[in-house]
Design a protein around this motif. Structure first.
Motif, short mmCIF file in Angstrom:
data_model
loop_
_atom_site.label_atom_id
_atom_site.label_comp_id
_atom_site.label_asym_id
_atom_site.label_seq_id
_atom_site.Cartn_x
_atom_site.Cartn_y
_atom_site.Cartn_z
N ILE A 4 12.35 8.55 -4.60
CA ILE A 4 10.96 8.85 -4.90
C ILE A 4 10.54 10.00 -4.01
O ILE A 4 10.57 9.91 -2.80
CB ILE A 4 10.04 7.63 -4.63
CG1 ILE A 4 10.46 6.49 -5.53
CG2 ILE A 4 8.59 7.99 -4.86
CD1 ILE A 4 9.71 5.21 -5.26
N PHE A 8 3.62 9.55 -6.44
CA PHE A 8 4.02 8.57 -7.45
C PHE A 8 3.05 8.68 -8.63
O PHE A 8 1.85 8.68 -8.47
CB PHE A 8 3.97 7.17 -6.84
CG PHE A 8 4.31 6.07 -7.81
CD1 PHE A 8 5.60 5.94 -8.30
CD2 PHE A 8 3.35 5.18 -8.21
CE1 PHE A 8 5.92 4.93 -9.17
CE2 PHE A 8 3.66 4.16 -9.09
CZ PHE A 8 4.95 4.04 -9.57
N TYR A 70 6.14 1.77 -11.99
CA TYR A 70 7.38 2.01 -11.24
C TYR A 70 8.56 2.11 -12.20
O TYR A 70 9.38 3.02 -12.10
CB TYR A 70 7.60 0.90 -10.22
CG TYR A 70 8.89 1.01 -9.46
CD1 TYR A 70 8.96 1.73 -8.27
CD2 TYR A 70 10.06 0.40 -9.91
CE1 TYR A 70 10.15 1.84 -7.56
CE2 TYR A 70 11.25 0.50 -9.22
CZ TYR A 70 11.30 1.22 -8.05
OH TYR A 70 12.48 1.33 -7.36
N TRP A 92 10.55 -0.61 -2.02
CA TRP A 92 9.60 0.49 -2.25
C TRP A 92 8.18 0.03 -1.96
O TRP A 92 7.37 0.76 -1.40
CB TRP A 92 9.74 0.99 -3.69
CG TRP A 92 8.72 2.01 -4.04
CD1 TRP A 92 8.78 3.35 -3.81
CD2 TRP A 92 7.46 1.78 -4.69
NE1 TRP A 92 7.63 3.96 -4.28
CE2 TRP A 92 6.82 3.01 -4.82
CE3 TRP A 92 6.83 0.64 -5.18
CZ2 TRP A 92 5.57 3.15 -5.42
CZ3 TRP A 92 5.59 0.77 -5.78
CH2 TRP A 92 4.98 2.02 -5.88
N GLU A 96 6.52 2.58 0.65
CA GLU A 96 5.66 3.61 0.07
C GLU A 96 4.22 3.41 0.55
O GLU A 96 3.68 2.32 0.45
CB GLU A 96 5.71 3.52 -1.46
CG GLU A 96 4.91 4.57 -2.17
CD GLU A 96 5.48 5.97 -2.04
OE1 GLU A 96 4.74 6.92 -2.35
OE2 GLU A 96 6.65 6.13 -1.65
#
Length: 125
Positions: A4, A8, A70, A92, A96
């Protein structure tokens, strides 16, 4: 860490919907076209029909939309995710940063707690 990079992109979001004259609930829609995500919205309807609290439905709506986003971002089929792919998603969630709560962004980075992955069992007894 898991491929990633940058911002996002959210593909789905939870929206409050008027179900009938005196009842509201939550649905999951596409961010671009506001088309209902059928299975995600049916999941939320199932929570509602099971008598779950409004806030429970609201919380699950946001989390389900995040999971669907996602999967879309990583080109995963949400209904056929492997254990390894699910583990990457869970990591994640902790690694994140969350979006800033400050108006216009720019606030301090916030992260989910490690308990997102491993809730303490004594909490639920």
């Amino acid at each position: 860490m898991f491929g990633i990079a940058g911002t996002f992109v959210t593909s789905f979001r939870a929206e409050r919907a008027t179900l009938d004259q005196d009842k509201t609930g939550w649905v999951i829609v596409g961010t671009d076209d506001y088309a209902l995500h059928r299975e995600g919205s049916l999941f939320l309807a199932g929570l509602r029909d099971a008598g779950r609290a409004y806030n429970t439905e609201r919380t699950y709506a946001g989390r389900a939309a995040l999971y669907l986003s996602y999967c879309t971002f990583h080109r995963l089929e949400w209904a056929q995710i492997t254990v390894r792919q699910l583990a990457r998603f869970l990591h994640w969630l902790v690694e994140e940063p969350l979006p800033s709560r400050a108006r216009g962004g720019g606030g301090p980075e916030r992260f989910r707690d490690e308990n997102t992955l491993h809730p303490r069992p004594e909490k639920y007894r």
